[in-house]
Design an enzyme around this catalytic site. Structure first.
Site, short mmCIF file in Angstrom:
data_model
loop_
_atom_site.label_atom_id
_atom_site.label_comp_id
_atom_site.label_asym_id
_atom_site.label_seq_id
_atom_site.Cartn_x
_atom_site.Cartn_y
_atom_site.Cartn_z
N LYS A 190 0.86 -1.18 0.00
CA LYS A 190 0.00 0.00 0.00
C LYS A 190 0.90 1.25 0.00
CE LYS A 190 1.35 0.84 4.14
NZ LYS A 190 2.19 2.04 4.31
N ARG B 152 12.26 9.78 0.89
CA ARG B 152 11.16 9.38 0.02
C ARG B 152 9.83 10.00 0.41
NH1 ARG B 152 7.63 5.64 1.85
NH2 ARG B 152 8.13 4.57 3.81
#
Length: 356
Positions: A125, A193
């Site tokens: 996810k 990130r």
């Protein structure tokens, strides 16, 4: 009633208990598949640890863009094959299913290639960057006849099955409010990130998907979604507060942030009683049933709080062995619907990723 505490032992609980025991099968009993791991980072390491410790699944290959990184991961977990590219892993005929644990920006291309080679896919996810990519993957999986599932590990944990049973029983009365949050403090860094637009960073896809998915499980499809938020200095979403309504009129009050560590708790309140999940609601957790007068009626305690990622792997293995192409616990139409919700929220916040 005197409060009780128990673990997930017998399959169906006992008469007179307000909270049922979970029906979750033992992960170790799931049919064994041969897994390939794409992108051997932190979450992939947790996944491999869980499979080795708690299941009969076999991790037979790992692929990375860095051959040395793949070899180090393989040596750590006793994996037979290590590849310096994802394509090499997908050429390995021993791989039945791939677990993809890369940043969101890589999910679509990597999953599509796996599907095209006839591999089943468990995809971390959030499923993809957006609903357009999610829809294309689902269509490709249907055409190729392979299993595809979002790795929303929470859906498969024992305490969530306890909650499902309580919701089905009507013990809470009419559900009116769901509250859930997931926030952490991520040091501002354009290279991280979570802050990088090119990696589909931000709070929503990484953290916010948890409270959104939880609310969707409880309330069903959302009738409305309203969100406010704050962007980071890199332009991705740093915080979002979201109010959703279910078709019954019940509300979900949800929050996610990169700016502060939050309690990561969740509750479901009905006209007769409420459920409170203790600690991090999205991992193995205890559940309390609280009456209208704030009395503790019952408490469920899990037998194990580690290795929770084993349950999603076991679910995938059981489905594939049964010839199913998706899981009833995390169906693809719900994954796609939630990706549309995430798209709508990002649009409201003015957040777009490069190339969208």
């Amino acid at each position: 009633m005197t409060p009780t505490a128990r673990a997930n032992g017998d399959a169906h609980g006992a008469a007179g208990r307000a909270l049922p025991a979970p029906r979750t099968p033992s992960p170790r009993d799931a049919p064994a598949l041969s897994w390939g791991v794409i992108a051997p980072g932190r979450i992939a390491a947790r996944f491999a640890e869980a499979l080795l410790a708690h299941t009969a699944q076999r991790v037979v290959a790992v692929g990375s863009r860095d051959a040395a990184r793949a070899r180090a991961f393989a040596d750590r977990f006793g994996i037979p094959a290590a590849y310096g590219s994802y394509a090499e892993l997908l050429d390995d005929p021993s791989v039945d299913i791939v677990y993809i644990a890369s940043p969101h920006s890589g999910h679509f291309d990597q999953a599509l290639r796996a599907i095209e080679t006839g591999r089943h896919v468990l995809l971390e996810k959030a499923f993809t960057r957006n609903a357009r990519e999610a829809g294309q993957l689902i269509e490709a999986a249907h055409e190729r006849g392979v299993f595809l599932m979002e790795a929303m590990w929470t859906r498969f944990l024992p305490h969530i099955d306890v909650i499902r049973q309580v919701l089905d029983s009507g013990t809470l009365g009419e559900v009116r409010t769901v509250i859930a949050d997931h926030g952490l403090y991520a040091q501002p860094d354009a290279a991280h990130r979570l802050y990088a637009p090119e990696l589909a960073g931000g709070a929503l896809l990484d953290l916010g998907i948890y409270p959104l998915s939880f609310a969707s499980m409880v309330l069903g499809p959302f009738a409305s979604v309203t969100a406010v938020g704050t962007k980071t200095f890199t332009g991705v979403d740093g915080q979002a507060s979201i109010v959703v309504t279910g078709e019954s009129g019940a509300h979900g009050v949800l929050n996610t942030t990169l700016f502060a560590r939050t309690p990561t708790t969740a509750s479901i309140s009905g006209t007769r009683a409420r459920l409170e999940i203790e600690g991090h609601f999205y991992g193995p957790a205890a559940v309390r049933l609280i009456g209208r007068d704030h009395e503790l009626i019952d408490r469920y305690v899990p037998t194990r709080r580690d290795g929770g990622l084993c349950y999603e792997a076991a679910e995938a293995a059981r489905c594939i062995a049964a010839g199913q192409r998706e899981s009833e616990l995390m169906p693809l139409d719900e994954t796609l619907r939630l990706m549309h919700v995430l798209d709508d929220i990002r649009r409201d916040l003015g957040v777009a990723f490069p190339g969208e």
